[in-house]
Design a protein around this motif. Sequence first.
Motif, PDB file in Angstrom:
ATOM      1  N   ALA A  24      55.678  56.542  44.310  1.00 36.96           N
ATOM      2  CA  ALA A  24      54.463  57.325  44.058  1.00 36.96           C
ATOM      3  C   ALA A  24      54.243  58.347  45.164  1.00 36.96           C
ATOM      4  O   ALA A  24      53.836  59.489  44.913  1.00 36.96           O
ATOM      5  CB  ALA A  24      53.258  56.394  43.936  1.00 36.96           C
ATOM      6  N   GLN A  25      54.509  57.941  46.429  1.00 40.07           N
ATOM      7  CA  GLN A  25      54.396  58.881  47.546  1.00 40.07           C
ATOM      8  C   GLN A  25      55.353  60.058  47.376  1.00 40.07           C
ATOM      9  O   GLN A  25      54.990  61.213  47.595  1.00 40.07           O
ATOM     10  CB  GLN A  25      54.733  58.175  48.863  1.00 40.07           C
ATOM     11  CG  GLN A  25      53.579  57.451  49.520  1.00 40.07           C
ATOM     12  CD  GLN A  25      53.983  56.984  50.893  1.00 40.07           C
ATOM     13  OE1 GLN A  25      54.580  55.940  51.058  1.00 40.07           O
ATOM     14  NE2 GLN A  25      53.664  57.774  51.897  1.00 40.07           N
ATOM     15  N   ALA A  26      56.595  59.739  47.002  1.00 34.56           N
ATOM     16  CA  ALA A  26      57.603  60.784  46.857  1.00 34.56           C
ATOM     17  C   ALA A  26      57.199  61.787  45.790  1.00 34.56           C
ATOM     18  O   ALA A  26      57.342  63.001  45.954  1.00 34.56           O
ATOM     19  CB  ALA A  26      58.955  60.163  46.522  1.00 34.56           C
ATOM     20  N   GLU A  27      56.655  61.271  44.679  1.00 30.76           N
ATOM     21  CA  GLU A  27      56.272  62.155  43.588  1.00 30.76           C
ATOM     22  C   GLU A  27      55.040  62.981  43.928  1.00 30.76           C
ATOM     23  O   GLU A  27      54.812  64.041  43.360  1.00 30.76           O
ATOM     24  CB  GLU A  27      56.050  61.328  42.319  1.00 30.76           C
ATOM     25  CG  GLU A  27      57.350  60.710  41.792  1.00 30.76           C
ATOM     26  CD  GLU A  27      57.130  59.854  40.561  1.00 30.76           C
ATOM     27  OE1 GLU A  27      55.977  59.422  40.321  1.00 30.76           O
ATOM     28  OE2 GLU A  27      58.107  59.617  39.822  1.00 30.76           O
ATOM     29  N   SER A  28      54.239  62.488  44.885  1.00 29.83           N
ATOM     30  CA  SER A  28      53.039  63.233  45.289  1.00 29.83           C
ATOM     31  C   SER A  28      53.353  64.329  46.306  1.00 29.83           C
ATOM     32  O   SER A  28      52.497  65.146  46.623  1.00 29.83           O
ATOM     33  CB  SER A  28      52.007  62.272  45.887  1.00 29.83           C
ATOM     34  OG  SER A  28      52.430  61.816  47.159  1.00 29.83           O
ATOM     35  N   GLY A  29      54.567  64.316  46.870  1.00 32.45           N
ATOM     36  CA  GLY A  29      54.942  65.321  47.866  1.00 32.45           C
ATOM     37  C   GLY A  29      54.420  65.019  49.258  1.00 32.45           C
ATOM     38  O   GLY A  29      54.366  65.906  50.108  1.00 32.45           O
ATOM     39  N   SER A  30      54.055  63.767  49.549  1.00 31.52           N
ATOM     40  CA  SER A  30      53.550  63.391  50.864  1.00 31.52           C
ATOM     41  C   SER A  30      54.627  63.598  51.918  1.00 31.52           C
ATOM     42  O   SER A  30      55.800  63.306  51.692  1.00 31.52           O
ATOM     43  CB  SER A  30      53.124  61.917  50.853  1.00 31.52           C
ATOM     44  OG  SER A  30      52.922  61.443  52.170  1.00 31.52           O
ATOM     45  N   PRO A  31      54.256  64.110  53.127  1.00 33.03           N
ATOM     46  CA  PRO A  31      55.257  64.280  54.194  1.00 33.03           C
ATOM     47  C   PRO A  31      55.824  62.953  54.684  1.00 33.03           C
ATOM     48  O   PRO A  31      56.879  62.931  55.317  1.00 33.03           O
ATOM     49  CB  PRO A  31      54.470  64.990  55.298  1.00 33.03           C
ATOM     50  CG  PRO A  31      53.040  64.663  55.039  1.00 33.03           C
ATOM     51  CD  PRO A  31      52.915  64.561  53.543  1.00 33.03           C
ATOM     52  N   LEU A  32      55.121  61.841  54.390  1.00 28.15           N
ATOM     53  CA  LEU A  32      55.612  60.520  54.770  1.00 28.15           C
ATOM     54  C   LEU A  32      56.372  59.835  53.635  1.00 28.15           C
ATOM     55  O   LEU A  32      56.773  58.685  53.758  1.00 28.15           O
ATOM     56  CB  LEU A  32      54.444  59.627  55.216  1.00 28.15           C
ATOM     57  CG  LEU A  32      53.736  60.046  56.510  1.00 28.15           C
ATOM     58  CD1 LEU A  32      52.575  59.112  56.809  1.00 28.15           C
ATOM     59  CD2 LEU A  32      54.717  60.058  57.680  1.00 28.15           C
ATOM     60  N   ALA A  33      56.559  60.541  52.530  1.00 25.53           N
ATOM     61  CA  ALA A  33      57.260  59.954  51.387  1.00 25.53           C
ATOM     62  C   ALA A  33      58.676  59.554  51.766  1.00 25.53           C
ATOM     63  O   ALA A  33      59.314  60.179  52.624  1.00 25.53           O
ATOM     64  CB  ALA A  33      57.300  60.957  50.236  1.00 25.53           C
ATOM     65  N   VAL A  34      59.164  58.496  51.133  1.00 23.48           N
ATOM     66  CA  VAL A  34      60.528  58.045  51.374  1.00 23.48           C
ATOM     67  C   VAL A  34      61.513  59.144  50.995  1.00 23.48           C
ATOM     68  O   VAL A  34      61.407  59.761  49.935  1.00 23.48           O
ATOM     69  CB  VAL A  34      60.824  56.771  50.564  1.00 23.48           C
ATOM     70  CG1 VAL A  34      62.304  56.411  50.649  1.00 23.48           C
ATOM     71  CG2 VAL A  34      59.982  55.612  51.072  1.00 23.48           C
ATOM     72  N   LYS A  35      62.459  59.400  51.892  1.00 27.64           N
ATOM     73  CA  LYS A  35      63.501  60.384  51.641  1.00 27.64           C
ATOM     74  C   LYS A  35      64.846  59.664  51.550  1.00 27.64           C
ATOM     75  O   LYS A  35      65.063  58.647  52.211  1.00 27.64           O
ATOM     76  CB  LYS A  35      63.540  61.422  52.768  1.00 27.64           C
ATOM     77  CG  LYS A  35      62.216  62.137  53.007  1.00 27.64           C
ATOM     78  CD  LYS A  35      62.333  63.089  54.190  1.00 27.64           C
ATOM     79  CE  LYS A  35      61.015  63.778  54.508  1.00 27.64           C
ATOM     80  NZ  LYS A  35      60.039  62.850  55.096  1.00 27.64           N
ATOM     81  N   GLN A  36      65.735  60.208  50.758  1.00 29.31           N
ATOM     82  CA  GLN A  36      67.061  59.620  50.657  1.00 29.31           C
ATOM     83  C   GLN A  36      67.839  59.886  51.942  1.00 29.31           C
ATOM     84  O   GLN A  36      67.841  61.006  52.457  1.00 29.31           O
ATOM     85  CB  GLN A  36      67.808  60.211  49.466  1.00 29.31           C
ATOM     86  CG  GLN A  36      67.188  59.846  48.121  1.00 29.31           C
ATOM     87  CD  GLN A  36      68.036  60.311  46.962  1.00 29.31           C
ATOM     88  OE1 GLN A  36      69.256  60.323  47.044  1.00 29.31           O
ATOM     89  NE2 GLN A  36      67.389  60.704  45.882  1.00 29.31           N
ATOM     90  N   PRO A  37      68.499  58.852  52.489  1.00 29.63           N
ATOM     91  CA  PRO A  37      69.327  59.074  53.680  1.00 29.63           C
ATOM     92  C   PRO A  37      70.547  59.922  53.347  1.00 29.63           C
ATOM     93  O   PRO A  37      70.836  60.188  52.177  1.00 29.63           O
ATOM     94  CB  PRO A  37      69.718  57.647  54.090  1.00 29.63           C
ATOM     95  CG  PRO A  37      69.648  56.863  52.822  1.00 29.63           C
ATOM     96  CD  PRO A  37      68.540  57.465  52.013  1.00 29.63           C
TER      97      PRO A  37
END
Length: 448
Positions: A24-37
């Motif tokens: 949900a964070q990733a889809e919201s564009g949050s700077p703390l959203a999980v990123k793929q390594p």
Amino acid sequence: MNSRRHFLQTSGVGFGWLAFQALAQAESGSPLAVKQPHFSAKAKRVIFLCMRGAPSHVDTFDHKPKLTAASGKDGRAPGTKLHGSQWKFAPQGKSGLPISELFPHLSKRADDLCLINSMHTELPAHAQSFLKLHTGNAQFVRPSLGAWALYGLGTVNENLPGFVTIAPPTLFGGAQNYGSAFLPAIYQGTRVGVDARPVVNAQMRNIVPPVGSVAQRKEIELVQALNREKLQRDQVNPEVEGAIESFELAFKMQSEMPRVMDLTKETQQTLDAYGIGEGNATDDFGRKCLLARRMVEAGVRFVEVTHSDWDHHFKISKDLPSTCESVDQPLAALLADLDSRGLLKDTLVVWSGEFGRTPHAQGADGRDHNSKGFTAWMAGGGVKGGMRYGSTDDLGYEAVEDKMHTHDFHATILHLLGLDHERLTYRYAGRDFRLTDVKGSVAKKIIA
């Protein structure tokens, strides 16, 4: 739906409740959203146990029988005498790692440990080497290791900070050691306590709202609207951007952070295992380690724990045993606790000071600074356990085999997190910066 499943698989956060919160964070564009390594990660999170003051490697994890045999002979520095360890080393675990008798509890977890006996850095000065250990640079203000990890990977729990530092020092660079420098401010560490005070008294300030949640939400929305209006006028203003993001995080933390920091929910058996109890020498560090476990379990990406009593220029025969006693049982308990919960396999636990100490004596009963050779260790998180990596010379003066510089140390930690240290960059002042500057090699021999 397939793209969501692909995100969860490649980001390494699993398929539980925290994973879908991360989505949900990733889809919201949050700077703390999980990123793929950059590639498949061995570790999902880090606990960095920082021993400020420089532990004596030749008395703890770097067995030097030839130093003991040469005790009393002239050292390399003029006017010095070699000083063998006062404490016995013995092979521990199935691997037979030689560990000092100063660590009877941790010795039982020897097969988890990768002893890095070949650490080295440039300057034998606390402030500079401490900053180097944390930021990769002793001369300029640079983002900390924790900030880089959070910037590269994001975090899985939107209700908690992604980077927490427990009882950091106010000296030796202070907040620079957990700062974000030119990275966005949201990536800096959240401080819990300070090193000069018992962590039992540490609190998150202003975590309890003075008004109801509905009224507070309205207040925040008003302040955020004003902040966004200023940001729109300025176009670029990192301080305002950081304020907007931190206000949102602080609002969310009110519901979860007090629960995570509440150790009364733990069983007496767990508290005893960590050595927590009034009057125990292990109480303070035990609380710090248990807080670290609770935080990573709740989804915090990077947790640093500082212990500050390792500067043994004098009275080492008395002070080093008491310092080791204060951390030994909690360290062993942390590894055992993570292991029992299935967390150790993908939690990288790192132990290090800013440098080591001399094989020759300082005065009658002490050791001086030594940056040319010292020991750190890692456990869990895709590291081979029960092994020694690299070595110092026969007397312990300097690293001579499989040497690991601070830049290599950082490159290896990032690699275990699935991050290529050469690709993890941030554009600032017209150039791409990275944690390892233009150096650093991954110690692939220690990776399982």
